[in-house]
Design a protein around this motif. Sequence first.
Motif, short mmCIF file in Angstrom:
data_model
loop_
_atom_site.label_atom_id
_atom_site.label_comp_id
_atom_site.label_asym_id
_atom_site.label_seq_id
_atom_site.Cartn_x
_atom_site.Cartn_y
_atom_site.Cartn_z
N SER A 15 27.06 53.76 81.21
CA SER A 15 25.77 54.02 80.58
C SER A 15 25.08 55.18 81.28
O SER A 15 24.72 55.07 82.46
N SER A 16 24.90 56.29 80.58
CA SER A 16 24.18 57.42 81.17
C SER A 16 22.72 57.05 81.43
O SER A 16 22.09 57.59 82.35
N GLU A 17 22.19 56.11 80.63
CA GLU A 17 20.81 55.65 80.84
C GLU A 17 20.68 54.97 82.20
O GLU A 17 19.75 55.26 82.97
N VAL A 18 21.60 54.06 82.51
CA VAL A 18 21.55 53.35 83.79
C VAL A 18 21.78 54.33 84.93
O VAL A 18 21.09 54.29 85.96
N ALA A 19 22.73 55.24 84.77
CA ALA A 19 23.00 56.23 85.82
C ALA A 19 21.77 57.08 86.10
O ALA A 19 21.46 57.40 87.25
N SER A 20 21.05 57.45 85.04
CA SER A 20 19.85 58.26 85.20
C SER A 20 18.77 57.50 85.96
O SER A 20 18.08 58.07 86.82
N VAL A 21 18.61 56.20 85.66
CA VAL A 21 17.62 55.39 86.38
C VAL A 21 17.96 55.34 87.86
O VAL A 21 17.08 55.51 88.72
N PHE A 22 19.24 55.12 88.19
CA PHE A 22 19.64 55.07 89.60
C PHE A 22 19.30 56.39 90.30
O PHE A 22 18.80 56.39 91.43
N ALA A 23 19.57 57.49 89.64
CA ALA A 23 19.30 58.80 90.24
C ALA A 23 17.80 58.99 90.47
O ALA A 23 17.37 59.47 91.53
#
Length: 324
Positions: free
Chosen positions: A217-225
Amino acid sequence: MRNVLVFAIDGITSALGLSCWKSPVEQIELASTFPTTSTTCWTSACTGEGAETHGIVGVVHTLEGLQRPINIFEYQPEICTLATGNFFHDAASLGYMPVALESDLTGLRCGWKDSLLKWAKLRPSGTFFSGRPAESVPIVDILRAVAEEVDAVLSDGHEPKLVWCFVDIDQWIHHTGYDEPTVKFLRMFDDICARWSERGNIVIAHSDHGLVETEHSSEVASVFAHVATRFNGHIGGAGRVRWIHSAADAEEIIAYAKPCLPDDVAILRREAFFPAMSNLIRQRVGAVLFVATGRKFVSMPGYCYDHGSLMKDELFVPYARWQR
């Protein structure tokens, strides 16, 4: 004394292993450790200790005295030192020659591998699954290679041996799931183990964790970043469990990140997952954990199955013994 053959088969669920192995005299379901990552699970299997004692908590984590997280597969110093030893040490004390086939750990040079296999006589061998594209080699050829490597150890000398063999089919399952070749491997492996037991050997096979369907999920990856940047931290962990190393207050991190994440990503304080808190856990695991409870999370390119969290098929693994 009989030879004892121990096959450490990476990435097999309890349901699949127990259904494919028909001839063992003993089969049980084991509960793995948390995180359900290979470094943690195999260290626990070899030492009998949990992560709070041996300190191997995944792939990316901090170490006492270092400013940035390490990758455990790249870190060279010995990383797990236990006065109680491991099961290779126990085997030697009982009169066995402990031998570890390098097999699918071939080419890996790091302190974790050295710690895992300490007190074993390391025997170079070919790889079975590691470093090969998924399903690039016929299953029959892989099984033949496993049998030949183990038989070569058994024929070398007359002392009773404990032979440990690591089979990393997890490398393929990440890309293909539990498909027909994986099932074929497990069923044919059962036949080979039965033949070894008929020759007087005790044969044991078990796994470290299973895998479940996972979609990056690019959405989850973006939140982590964004969380790492906002709180001046680093993301650690591996697979379907990540955490943040940050000096910020844990409740502040949770309050900021939780509304940004989908419902199937749990975000909790470290204490919720490590009730037996130790100094090693405090030093190596971030104060806030992100754990996948559904399909979408962060994952490696090309992966459709992954592990690390606490879903049933990640946590429960098979144990089997063949003996005549």
